[in-house]
Design an enzyme around this catalytic site. Sequence first.
Site, PDB file in Angstrom:
ATOM      1  N   ASP A   1      55.503 -42.499   3.673  1.00 37.43           N
ATOM      2  CA  ASP A   1      55.642 -43.497   2.680  1.00 37.43           C
ATOM      3  C   ASP A   1      57.120 -44.491   2.500  1.00 37.43           C
ATOM      4  O   ASP A   1      56.955 -45.194   1.731  1.00 37.43           O
ATOM      5  CB  ASP A   1      55.408 -42.582   1.488  1.00 37.43           C
ATOM      6  CG  ASP A   1      54.175 -43.192   0.592  1.00 37.43           C
ATOM      7  OD1 ASP A   1      53.335 -44.144   1.202  1.00 37.43           O
ATOM      8  OD2 ASP A   1      53.974 -42.590  -0.341  1.00 37.43           O
TER       9      ASP A   1
ATOM     10  N   LYS B   1      42.351 -43.044   2.913  1.00 34.98           N
ATOM     11  CA  LYS B   1      43.351 -42.458   3.774  1.00 34.98           C
ATOM     12  C   LYS B   1      42.786 -41.602   4.768  1.00 34.98           C
ATOM     13  O   LYS B   1      42.905 -41.601   5.958  1.00 34.98           O
ATOM     14  CB  LYS B   1      44.462 -41.872   2.902  1.00 34.98           C
ATOM     15  CG  LYS B   1      45.402 -43.063   2.371  1.00 34.98           C
ATOM     16  CD  LYS B   1      46.549 -42.580   1.426  1.00 34.98           C
ATOM     17  CE  LYS B   1      47.096 -43.879   0.518  1.00 34.98           C
ATOM     18  NZ  LYS B   1      48.160 -43.295  -0.445  1.00 34.98           N
TER      19      LYS B   1
ATOM     20  N   GLN C   1      50.514 -38.255  -3.176  1.00 37.41           N
ATOM     21  CA  GLN C   1      49.704 -39.471  -3.680  1.00 37.41           C
ATOM     22  C   GLN C   1      50.614 -39.756  -5.057  1.00 37.41           C
ATOM     23  O   GLN C   1      50.587 -38.894  -6.029  1.00 37.41           O
ATOM     24  CB  GLN C   1      48.489 -39.394  -3.966  1.00 37.41           C
ATOM     25  CG  GLN C   1      47.715 -40.419  -4.484  1.00 37.41           C
ATOM     26  CD  GLN C   1      47.634 -41.879  -3.668  1.00 37.41           C
ATOM     27  OE1 GLN C   1      47.711 -41.738  -2.420  1.00 37.41           O
ATOM     28  NE2 GLN C   1      48.065 -42.967  -4.365  1.00 37.41           N
TER      29      GLN C   1
END
Length: 299
Positions: free
Chosen positions: A121, A54, A98
Amino acid sequence: MSAMIIDGKSRAAALDAKVAEVVAGLKSAHGLTPGLAVVLVGDDPASDIYVTNKVKRTEAAGMRSIEHRLPAETGEADLIALVESLNADPEVDGILVQMPLPKHIDSDRVVMTIDPAKDVDGLHPMNAGLLVLGQPALVACTPQGCVDLAKQARDGDLSGLDAVVIGRSILVGKPVSLLLQNANATVTMAHSRTRNLPEICRRADILVAAIGRPHYVKGDWVKPGATVIDVGINRIPAPERGEGKTRIVGDVDTEAAKAVAGAITPVPGGVGPMTIGFLLVNTVVAACRRRGIPEPKIA
Ligand code: NAP
């Protein structure tokens, strides 16, 4: 006839290139460099690889990457305090925590803390709710990747097609179903209690498998000419590669399905690379919205 392979790697590379072009434009027109903060708690090796990728792709697209790597024993209150400080930081446009988090941390509480305007997200209930209302704001990345790849195989138009989504998780199945509905497909959601699953799958012009079981969907479940999107990431033993070795396979028996489908995503190299692609897209979208800059069309 063998199905067309939907190449997620090259589609994701094209998305990254487009994001880089848009970011360069934002820099010169508005002096804006979008910033993405990624928070990793603990040292799970798979999560570590995701976060490293990422960061790399964010920087390669010309954006700022802010990395927070915290020890596994970090307390929930400390993590929430970090998220709150990122919410307040004007240099941060997107926040990604995460998953999975260590068991002593309530991930729902952490997600609820993220400012919905920075929730790249797409997991905050506000963003999930807007998707249900058909007014998507920031939408979860893997589901966007699934629908984008289905559109690639169908000349961009899913209108009126029969879609079956196997799996109803908040992370994948539910948002994929909603996105397909928003694209005017007729959607059936299947799950572990669904009866006659093979029969239901055989009706699908678009078949999305998000189950988490290796090679679960058989070739004779696939309608001739269907577009098959395989979201599954399953690690299975691969003795042919040497003792103790493993390999990644999807939820679909790809070899058998290829003989019937019109188009199919491979695993790896299908949906997987698209997730970070849409994370970058969401970061640019969030950066523009927060500043009232018209949203660029990227995907
Ligand atoms: P999940 O939360 O475990 O959900 C799995 C879903 O599959 C559930 O809705 C479950 O039904 C359903 N299911 C389980 N067994 C079934 C069966 N025998 N028949 C029909 N449905 C069944 O998993 P997830 O987070 O959605 O992830 C699904 C897969 O996608 C996993 O392999 C994961 O690793 C992969 N994934 C890939 C990416 C990517 O970037 N490519 C991203 C996220 C996830 P119930 O609701 O009835 O239990």
